[in-house]
Enzyme design. Structure first.
Site, PDB file in Angstrom:
ATOM      1  N   LYS A 271       0.863  -1.183   0.000  1.00 63.03           N
ATOM      2  CA  LYS A 271       0.000   0.000   0.000  1.00 63.03           C
ATOM      3  C   LYS A 271       0.895   1.228   0.000  1.00 63.03           C
ATOM      4  CE  LYS A 271      -1.460   2.656   3.025  1.00 63.03           C
ATOM      5  NZ  LYS A 271      -1.249   3.869   2.178  1.00 63.03           N
TER       6      LYS A 271
ATOM      7  N   GLU B 187      10.598   1.090   9.893  1.00 57.89           N
ATOM      8  CA  GLU B 187      11.560   2.135   9.518  1.00 57.89           C
ATOM      9  C   GLU B 187      10.863   3.452   9.788  1.00 57.89           C
ATOM     10  OE1 GLU B 187      14.611   1.694   8.605  1.00 57.89           O
ATOM     11  OE2 GLU B 187      14.664  -0.431   8.120  1.00 57.89           O
TER      12      GLU B 187
ATOM     13  N   CYS C 234      14.083  10.791   6.063  1.00 61.80           N
ATOM     14  CA  CYS C 234      14.226  10.343   7.453  1.00 61.80           C
ATOM     15  C   CYS C 234      15.675  10.509   7.888  1.00 61.80           C
ATOM     16  CB  CYS C 234      13.792   8.897   7.585  1.00 61.80           C
ATOM     17  SG  CYS C 234      14.642   7.831   6.437  1.00 61.80           S
TER      18      CYS C 234
ATOM     19  N   GLU D 179      10.887  16.300  14.085  1.00 57.83           N
ATOM     20  CA  GLU D 179      11.445  16.058  12.759  1.00 57.83           C
ATOM     21  C   GLU D 179      10.992  17.218  11.859  1.00 57.83           C
ATOM     22  OE1 GLU D 179       9.906  12.432  11.033  1.00 57.83           O
ATOM     23  OE2 GLU D 179      11.835  11.997  10.095  1.00 57.83           O
TER      24      GLU D 179
HETATM   25  P1  NAD Z   1       3.040   8.486   7.550  1.00 56.11           P
HETATM   26  O1  NAD Z   1       3.343   7.695   8.768  1.00 56.11           O
HETATM   27  O2  NAD Z   1       2.029   9.550   7.628  1.00 56.11           O
HETATM   28  O3  NAD Z   1       2.569   7.514   6.380  1.00 56.11           O
HETATM   29  C1  NAD Z   1       3.327   6.395   5.975  1.00 56.11           C
HETATM   30  C2  NAD Z   1       2.397   5.378   5.368  1.00 56.11           C
HETATM   31  O4  NAD Z   1       1.489   4.926   6.366  1.00 56.11           O
HETATM   32  C3  NAD Z   1       1.539   5.901   4.220  1.00 56.11           C
HETATM   33  O5  NAD Z   1       1.402   4.886   3.255  1.00 56.11           O
HETATM   34  C4  NAD Z   1       0.209   6.170   4.893  1.00 56.11           C
HETATM   35  O6  NAD Z   1      -0.886   6.104   4.013  1.00 56.11           O
HETATM   36  C5  NAD Z   1       0.155   5.035   5.894  1.00 56.11           C
HETATM   37  N1  NAD Z   1      -0.724   5.276   7.022  1.00 56.11           N
HETATM   38  C6  NAD Z   1      -0.987   6.449   7.641  1.00 56.11           C
HETATM   39  N2  NAD Z   1      -1.869   6.253   8.648  1.00 56.11           N
HETATM   40  C7  NAD Z   1      -2.156   4.926   8.658  1.00 56.11           C
HETATM   41  C8  NAD Z   1      -2.995   4.104   9.463  1.00 56.11           C
HETATM   42  N3  NAD Z   1      -3.733   4.616  10.463  1.00 56.11           N
HETATM   43  N4  NAD Z   1      -3.049   2.788   9.199  1.00 56.11           N
HETATM   44  C9  NAD Z   1      -2.310   2.272   8.199  1.00 56.11           C
HETATM   45  N5  NAD Z   1      -1.508   2.991   7.398  1.00 56.11           N
HETATM   46  C10 NAD Z   1      -1.424   4.301   7.636  1.00 56.11           C
HETATM   47  O7  NAD Z   1       4.442   9.020   7.042  1.00 56.11           O
HETATM   48  P2  NAD Z   1       4.752   9.918   5.756  1.00 56.11           P
HETATM   49  O8  NAD Z   1       4.368  11.323   6.052  1.00 56.11           O
HETATM   50  O9  NAD Z   1       4.212   9.268   4.533  1.00 56.11           O
HETATM   51  O10 NAD Z   1       6.351   9.786   5.677  1.00 56.11           O
HETATM   52  C11 NAD Z   1       7.202  10.575   6.404  1.00 56.11           C
HETATM   53  C12 NAD Z   1       7.726   9.818   7.616  1.00 56.11           C
HETATM   54  O11 NAD Z   1       8.351   8.618   7.187  1.00 56.11           O
HETATM   55  C13 NAD Z   1       8.793  10.588   8.361  1.00 56.11           C
HETATM   56  O12 NAD Z   1       8.600  10.457   9.737  1.00 56.11           O
HETATM   57  C14 NAD Z   1      10.087   9.892   7.932  1.00 56.11           C
HETATM   58  O13 NAD Z   1      11.151  10.016   8.832  1.00 56.11           O
HETATM   59  C15 NAD Z   1       9.624   8.478   7.788  1.00 56.11           C
HETATM   60  N6  NAD Z   1      10.533   7.731   6.916  1.00 56.11           N
HETATM   61  C16 NAD Z   1      11.346   6.809   7.494  1.00 56.11           C
HETATM   62  C17 NAD Z   1      12.240   6.102   6.721  1.00 56.11           C
HETATM   63  C18 NAD Z   1      13.172   5.104   7.333  1.00 56.11           C
HETATM   64  O14 NAD Z   1      13.741   4.308   6.590  1.00 56.11           O
HETATM   65  N7  NAD Z   1      13.368   5.098   8.644  1.00 56.11           N
HETATM   66  C19 NAD Z   1      12.291   6.328   5.338  1.00 56.11           C
HETATM   67  C20 NAD Z   1      11.433   7.269   4.782  1.00 56.11           C
HETATM   68  C21 NAD Z   1      10.542   7.953   5.596  1.00 56.11           C
END
Ligand code: NAD
Length: 490
Positions: A182, A258, A292, A389
């Site tokens: 997803k 992650e 990230c 962040e």
């Molecule tokens: P997010 O947590 O808002 O969303 C990530 C994913 O989760 C999306 O696909 C979103 O649709 C899904 N999601 C959101 N709410 C959900 C729920 N209640 N149930 C199931 N799925 C849900 O994050 P974002 O804004 O898309 O990405 C940015 C974040 O990701 C930052 O915190 C960044 O640091 C982190 N990130 C981490 C890494 C790593 O490798 N550690 C890499 C890239 C991004």
């Protein structure tokens, strides 16, 4: 070279389930927005919970045949996908820039980086080995082997739309697992284009299934509570990661997480400042600060803090903000209005608490969600920007007086993804490897990602590793078998 509209015209906008491209069961579509203009670029199917369950059905049906497919055959499909991805590199880069905003040069670099996971794990697929040995008592033989964990649910963020997908799909497939992925609702196009490449590479139906949706929670809940699912791999924010871990706990799913970061970037007074400034530009402004791994706090020795601030400010003034497809642009838009408001709030809060604004500091106004590349010096300890962040192009400098203080400041966060250290003293570099509480470190470099390396964090930045020889083990379970001593009955 194709244009963005030609690439979009060629794109499949439906769900990919069991090898078929199909509309959502609700018939609904979701708008994909170009953050550089605010306009709708296309629509894709808006999947429902029933679509998510259908995708899991397909992954479950394909699981046994895929696990039984010889590793070499799995490897060759991944390798073919790598080749096709290279051939379509420009199309994928255009899609990423259109849906996410990053400058085209960075989108091309992501295709290279993301593609490397396919090549790396095609090589790892044929190297899944085990152990064999006598029990210490000599009463039997122990065999340790690895089996695919089974159907996996993969959830990815918007900031690296290709690499976050390949970093999960490639090891899962190499290990013999089937998946439902997803992608983030803001950037569904790249994952769809990548699924088409996997199909063209000869991937059997149902091994990879893609569900795009505006209802992330609604889709995820029935998948995570389905007893046929064996693993969740999530990349995204820490709060959503915690929520999904709680849901995964009810069926004791294997999880890889992650999550977010708050990377410290340490510049000691013995650092090569040219190198440190180059590293800072990369660690802060790549992906418009939306990584990230982005450096969040620049901890700089007080003797060199002013010079460092002056030099990065001069470099920041050379950055060019604009639409990612325009030549020479180095800073694209932020992903949406919320990201702009957050950057603005953090800058205003830091300035109100005494920080010195040396460059930028404002949203540039529409159309598009742009924020000026910004430098803040002398940021005070209580400023929000040091504890949250940023996910934007804001470089915040905090002076320190000695090594112990630098370590204390660097570790004073619940996150632990990556740190960057600039010093020319090798012993100090070694001490930092030991003392900084992060899963990864860049020592005199400002970017660390590599498909051959184990990417991941400690503390609230996550659990598990992606990439490297470690990455495939996230999708394998250990099986121990005992056989009797073969000489016992002689
Ligand atoms: P997010 O947590 O808002 O969303 C990530 C994913 O989760 C999306 O696909 C979103 O649709 C899904 N999601 C959101 N709410 C959900 C729920 N209640 N149930 C199931 N799925 C849900 O994050 P974002 O804004 O898309 O990405 C940015 C974040 O990701 C930052 O915190 C960044 O640091 C982190 N990130 C981490 C890494 C790593 O490798 N550690 C890499 C890239 C991004």
């Amino acid at each position: 070279m194709a244009t963005t509209s030609e690439v979009l015209a060629d794109l499949e906008g439906r769900l990919f389930v069991g090898g078929q491209w199909r509309a959502s069961t609700s018939g609904a579509w979701l708008d994909v927005i170009d953050p550089a203009t605010g306009s709708v670029i296309t629509q894709v199917a808006d999947g429902t919970p029933a679509d998510g369950v259908a995708a899991l059905d397909a992954a479950v049906a394909a699981a046994d045949p895929w696990a039984a497919t010889p590793p070499r055959a799995r490897a060759e499909i991944l390798r073919q996908a790598f080749t096709l991805l290279q051939a379509k590199s420009e199309d994928l880069a255009l899609l990423m820039t259109a849906e996410m905003g990053k400058p085209l040069a960075e989108a091309r670099a992501e295709v290279t980086y993301g593609g490397e996971f396919l090549r790396w794990f095609s090589e790892e697929a044929v190297r899944i080995t085990g152990r064999y040995g006598d029990t210490p008592e000599g009463t039997g033989r122990m065999i340790v082997s690895h089996r695919p964990v089974g159907p996996c649910y993969l959830v990815t963020p918007w900031n690296f739309p290709l690499a976050m997908a390949t970093r999960k799909i490639a090891p899962a497939l190499a290990a013999g697992c089937t998946v439902v992925i997803k992608p983030a609702e803001l950037t569904p196009l790249t994952t769809i284009a990548f699924a088409k490449i996997l199909q063209e590479a000869g991937l059997p139906d149902g091994v990879v299934n893609v569900v795009t949706t505006t209802d992330a929670a609604g889709i995820s809940e029935p998948i995570l509570s389905d007893p046929r699912l064996r693993k969740l791999s999530f990349t995204g924010s820490t709060p959503v990661g915690k929520l999904l871990m709680r849901q995964a706990a009810s069926s004791v799913l294997r999880v890889s997480m992650e999550l977010g970061g708050n990377a410290p970037f340490l510049v000691f007074d013995d650092a090569d400042l040219d190198r440190a400034v180059d590293g800072a530009m990369l660690a802060k402004f790549r992906n418009i600060g939306q990584a990230c791994t982005a450096a969040n706090r620049f901890l700089v020795h007080e003797k060199v803090a002013d010079e460092f601030a002056e030099r990065v400010t001069a470099r920041v003034r050379e950055l060019r903000t604009g639409r990612g497809t325009e030549d020479g642009v180095t800073i694209g838009p932020l992903i949406d209005d919320r990201a702009v408001s957050k950057a603005r709030d953090l800058v205003e809060d830091a300035v109100a608490r005494g920080a010195l604004l040396r460059a930028g500091g404002k949203a540039t106004g529409g159309p598009g969600t742009f924020f000026e590349p910004t430098v803040l010096a002398d940021v005070t300890a209580d400023s929000r920007i040091l504890h949250e962040e940023i996910f934007g192009p804001v470089l915040a400098i905090v002076p320190f007086t000695d090594e112990d203080e630098a370590v204390r400041l660097a570790n004073s966060t619940e996150f632990g993804l990556v740190s960057y250290v600039f010093t020319q003293n090798p012993a100090r570099g070694q001490r930092m490897i030991d003392r900084l509480e992060t899963g990864m470190m860049g020592l005199n470099v400002g970017a660390i990602s590599n498909a051959a390396a184990p990417f991941g964090g400690v503390k609230q930045s996550g659990i598990g590793r992606e990439g490297g020889s470690e990455g495939i083990h996230e999708y394998l379970s250990v099986k121990y078998t005992l056989t009797p001593d073969p000489y016992a009955d002689r």
